[in-house]
Write a protein that holds these residues in place. Structure first.
Motif, PDB file in Angstrom:
ATOM      1  N   THR A   4      -2.353   5.752   8.276  1.00  5.57           N
ATOM      2  CA  THR A   4      -2.311   5.542   6.989  1.00  5.57           C
ATOM      3  C   THR A   4      -3.700   4.728   6.483  1.00  5.57           C
ATOM      4  O   THR A   4      -4.055   3.875   7.277  1.00  5.57           O
ATOM      5  N   ALA A   5      -4.259   5.125   5.607  1.00  5.39           N
ATOM      6  CA  ALA A   5      -5.540   4.678   4.977  1.00  5.39           C
ATOM      7  C   ALA A   5      -5.425   2.985   4.837  1.00  5.39           C
ATOM      8  O   ALA A   5      -4.091   2.560   4.373  1.00  5.39           O
ATOM      9  N   THR A   6      -6.427   2.140   4.857  1.00  2.97           N
ATOM     10  CA  THR A   6      -6.376   0.674   4.602  1.00  2.97           C
ATOM     11  C   THR A   6      -7.263   0.688   3.658  1.00  2.97           C
ATOM     12  O   THR A   6      -8.370   1.524   3.359  1.00  2.97           O
ATOM     13  N   PRO A   7      -7.521  -0.635   3.174  1.00  2.36           N
ATOM     14  CA  PRO A   7      -8.480  -0.816   2.158  1.00  2.36           C
ATOM     15  C   PRO A   7     -10.015  -0.924   2.659  1.00  2.36           C
ATOM     16  O   PRO A   7     -10.905  -0.288   2.001  1.00  2.36           O
ATOM     17  N   ASP A   8     -10.062  -0.800   4.061  1.00  6.41           N
ATOM     18  CA  ASP A   8     -11.436  -0.623   4.798  1.00  6.41           C
ATOM     19  C   ASP A   8     -11.801   0.706   4.729  1.00  6.41           C
ATOM     20  O   ASP A   8     -13.200   0.829   4.936  1.00  6.41           O
ATOM     21  N   ASP A   9     -11.113   1.772   4.561  1.00  8.17           N
ATOM     22  CA  ASP A   9     -11.356   3.037   4.396  1.00  8.17           C
ATOM     23  C   ASP A   9     -11.787   3.526   2.982  1.00  8.17           C
ATOM     24  O   ASP A   9     -12.124   4.601   2.931  1.00  8.17           O
ATOM     25  N   ILE A  10     -11.907   2.481   1.995  1.00 12.54           N
ATOM     26  CA  ILE A  10     -12.277   3.024   0.468  1.00 12.54           C
ATOM     27  C   ILE A  10     -13.443   3.818   0.862  1.00 12.54           C
ATOM     28  O   ILE A  10     -13.721   4.919  -0.046  1.00 12.54           O
ATOM     29  N   PRO A  11     -14.495   3.266   1.398  1.00 13.18           N
ATOM     30  CA  PRO A  11     -15.842   3.880   1.317  1.00 13.18           C
ATOM     31  C   PRO A  11     -15.988   5.258   1.873  1.00 13.18           C
ATOM     32  O   PRO A  11     -16.599   6.176   1.249  1.00 13.18           O
ATOM     33  N   VAL A  12     -15.127   5.700   3.027  1.00 10.49           N
ATOM     34  CA  VAL A  12     -15.117   6.867   3.425  1.00 10.49           C
ATOM     35  C   VAL A  12     -14.139   7.965   2.492  1.00 10.49           C
ATOM     36  O   VAL A  12     -14.607   8.802   2.599  1.00 10.49           O
ATOM     37  N   ILE A  13     -13.305   7.148   2.004  1.00  9.06           N
ATOM     38  CA  ILE A  13     -12.390   8.081   1.210  1.00  9.06           C
ATOM     39  C   ILE A  13     -13.468   8.465  -0.059  1.00  9.06           C
ATOM     40  O   ILE A  13     -13.230   9.693  -0.482  1.00  9.06           O
ATOM     41  N   HIS A  14     -13.897   7.565  -0.693  1.00  9.61           N
ATOM     42  CA  HIS A  14     -15.138   7.851  -1.770  1.00  9.61           C
ATOM     43  C   HIS A  14     -15.804   9.001  -1.288  1.00  9.61           C
ATOM     44  O   HIS A  14     -16.113  10.108  -2.093  1.00  9.61           O
ATOM     45  N   THR A  15     -16.391   8.784  -0.105  1.00  8.76           N
ATOM     46  CA  THR A  15     -17.374   9.692   0.436  1.00  8.76           C
ATOM     47  C   THR A  15     -16.741  11.176   0.568  1.00  8.76           C
ATOM     48  O   THR A  15     -17.217  12.368   0.186  1.00  8.76           O
ATOM     49  N   PHE A  16     -15.565  11.336   1.093  1.00  7.90           N
ATOM     50  CA  PHE A  16     -14.850  12.696   1.433  1.00  7.90           C
ATOM     51  C   PHE A  16     -14.437  13.124   0.046  1.00  7.90           C
ATOM     52  O   PHE A  16     -14.715  14.579  -0.197  1.00  7.90           O
ATOM     53  N   GLN A  36     -11.740   1.764  -8.512  1.00  7.29           N
ATOM     54  CA  GLN A  36     -10.622   2.706  -9.003  1.00  7.29           C
ATOM     55  C   GLN A  36      -9.956   3.078  -7.860  1.00  7.29           C
ATOM     56  O   GLN A  36      -8.678   2.980  -8.034  1.00  7.29           O
ATOM     57  N   LEU A  37     -10.626   3.602  -6.887  1.00  9.97           N
ATOM     58  CA  LEU A  37      -9.643   4.205  -5.808  1.00  9.97           C
ATOM     59  C   LEU A  37      -8.933   2.804  -5.128  1.00  9.97           C
ATOM     60  O   LEU A  37      -7.711   2.856  -4.627  1.00  9.97           O
ATOM     61  N   ARG A  38      -9.600   1.658  -4.851  1.00  2.94           N
ATOM     62  CA  ARG A  38      -9.027   0.425  -4.346  1.00  2.94           C
ATOM     63  C   ARG A  38      -7.825   0.046  -5.042  1.00  2.94           C
ATOM     64  O   ARG A  38      -6.592  -0.402  -4.605  1.00  2.94           O
ATOM     65  N   GLU A  39      -8.042   0.035  -6.359  1.00  2.00           N
ATOM     66  CA  GLU A  39      -6.696  -0.318  -7.246  1.00  2.00           C
ATOM     67  C   GLU A  39      -5.651   0.742  -7.132  1.00  2.00           C
ATOM     68  O   GLU A  39      -4.485   0.256  -7.270  1.00  2.00           O
ATOM     69  N   ALA A  40      -5.923   1.872  -7.195  1.00  2.00           N
ATOM     70  CA  ALA A  40      -4.981   3.208  -7.194  1.00  2.00           C
ATOM     71  C   ALA A  40      -4.205   3.342  -5.750  1.00  2.00           C
ATOM     72  O   ALA A  40      -2.932   3.246  -5.829  1.00  2.00           O
ATOM     73  N   LEU A  41      -4.819   2.767  -4.861  1.00  2.00           N
ATOM     74  CA  LEU A  41      -4.339   2.865  -3.398  1.00  2.00           C
ATOM     75  C   LEU A  41      -3.674   1.823  -2.916  1.00  2.00           C
ATOM     76  O   LEU A  41      -2.818   1.672  -2.235  1.00  2.00           O
ATOM     77  N   PHE A  42      -4.286   0.448  -3.403  1.00  2.00           N
ATOM     78  CA  PHE A  42      -4.052  -0.754  -2.681  1.00  2.00           C
ATOM     79  C   PHE A  42      -3.485  -1.804  -3.719  1.00  2.00           C
ATOM     80  O   PHE A  42      -3.614  -3.212  -3.532  1.00  2.00           O
ATOM     81  N   GLY A  43      -3.691  -1.603  -5.046  1.00  3.37           N
ATOM     82  CA  GLY A  43      -3.493  -2.564  -6.014  1.00  3.37           C
ATOM     83  C   GLY A  43      -2.045  -3.140  -6.231  1.00  3.37           C
ATOM     84  O   GLY A  43      -1.058  -2.579  -5.182  1.00  3.37           O
ATOM     85  N   ALA A  44      -1.569  -3.638  -7.019  1.00  6.90           N
ATOM     86  CA  ALA A  44      -0.390  -4.373  -7.269  1.00  6.90           C
ATOM     87  C   ALA A  44       0.816  -3.321  -7.306  1.00  6.90           C
ATOM     88  O   ALA A  44       1.985  -3.433  -6.867  1.00  6.90           O
ATOM     89  N   ASN A  45       0.330  -2.130  -7.893  1.00 10.38           N
ATOM     90  CA  ASN A  45       1.262  -1.225  -8.124  1.00 10.38           C
ATOM     91  C   ASN A  45       0.780  -0.028  -7.722  1.00 10.38           C
ATOM     92  O   ASN A  45       0.200   0.925  -8.648  1.00 10.38           O
ATOM     93  N   PRO A  46       0.654   0.532  -6.337  1.00 14.63           N
ATOM     94  CA  PRO A  46      -0.016   1.772  -5.961  1.00 14.63           C
ATOM     95  C   PRO A  46       0.182   3.074  -6.459  1.00 14.63           C
ATOM     96  O   PRO A  46       1.585   3.214  -6.739  1.00 14.63           O
ATOM     97  N   ALA A  47      -0.534   3.853  -7.226  1.00 19.35           N
ATOM     98  CA  ALA A  47      -0.194   5.025  -7.926  1.00 19.35           C
ATOM     99  C   ALA A  47      -0.571   6.208  -6.999  1.00 19.35           C
ATOM    100  O   ALA A  47       0.048   7.387  -7.110  1.00 19.35           O
ATOM    101  N   ALA A  48      -0.980   5.953  -5.741  1.00 16.82           N
ATOM    102  CA  ALA A  48      -1.053   7.007  -4.785  1.00 16.82           C
ATOM    103  C   ALA A  48      -1.335   6.412  -3.463  1.00 16.82           C
ATOM    104  O   ALA A  48      -1.406   5.164  -3.107  1.00 16.82           O
TER     105      ALA A  48
END
Length: 159
Positions: A4-16, A36-48
Motif C-alpha cells: 500500500t502506498a504511503t505519503p512518502d510515495d507521493i513523489p514517485v507516484i507523481h513521476t509514474f 493534489q495527489l497527497r490530498e486525494a490519497l491521504f487527506g481527511a476524506n481519501p478519494a483514491a
C-alpha cells in the motif's frame, strides 16, 4: 512485492503518472500536482487509493496502481475502478502488473466488491493482450463519454 502506498510515495507516484502520460502520448494532460495527489490519497476524506510495485531484489518502486470505488446499481455493491496501472518499461514482463491486479482482485474478494474495471486505449495492444490473458474482457457495447474543461464549465452554467 506489492504494498500500500504511503505519503512518502507521493513523489514517485507523481513521476509514474508523468511517465504514463508520456507513454500514452499526452504528457500535457497530466496536470495533477503532488499536493493534489497527497490530498486525494491521504487527506481527511481519501478519494483514491494506491499500491506500489517494488523490485523484489532492490526494493525500488517500479510501478503503481491508483484506484477508487465505484458502485453498481444493478449489483447493489461497490466495485473498484482502476484509474492507472503503470510499470516502468525496464520492469515489464517481471510480473509486477499482474501482481498489482491480483492485489486489487484480492481486495475485491475480501470486501465483497463484485467488479474490477478499467479503460485501455484502443491502440495499446500489449496491454490489451495482457489483460485478456488474465481473463478480462472488453465491454464493447459501451462507449465512454467525458466532459472536461470548457465543455464541463459551460454545461455547469446552464440553468
Amino acid at each position: 512485492m506489492i504494498r500500500t502506498a504511503t505519503p512518502d510515495d507521493i513523489p514517485v507516484i507523481h513521476t509514474f503518472i508523468r511517465e504514463l502520460a508520456e507513454y500514452e502520448k499526452v504528457p500535457e494532460e497530466a496536470r495533477a500536482t503532488p499536493e493534489q495527489l497527497r490530498e486525494a490519497l491521504f487527506g481527511a476524506n481519501p478519494a483514491a487509493y494506491a499500491h506500489i510495485a517494488q523490485d523484489d531484489t532492490t526494493g525500488e518502486p517500479v510501478g503503481f496502481s491508483l484506484w477508487f470505488l465505484n458502485f453498481s446499481t444493478w449489483r447493489g455493491v461497490h466495485g473498484v475502478y482502476l484509474e492507472d496501472l503503470y510499470v516502468r518499461p525496464a520492469a515489464r514482463g517481471g510480473g509486477h502488473g499482474k501482481a498489482l491486479l491480483m492485489e486489487l482482485a484480492r481486495i475485491c474478494g475480501e470486501r465483497g466488491y463484485q467488479r474490477l474495471e478499467w479503460s485501455v486505449l484502443n491502440w495499446n495492444r500489449p496491454s490489451i493482450d495482457f489483460y485478456e490473458s488474465l481473463g478480462a474482457r472488453p465491454q464493447d457495447e459501451w462507449t465512454v463519454y467525458r466532459l472536461t474543461d470548457d465543455a464541463l464549465e459551460a454545461l455547469g452554467r446552464r440553468g
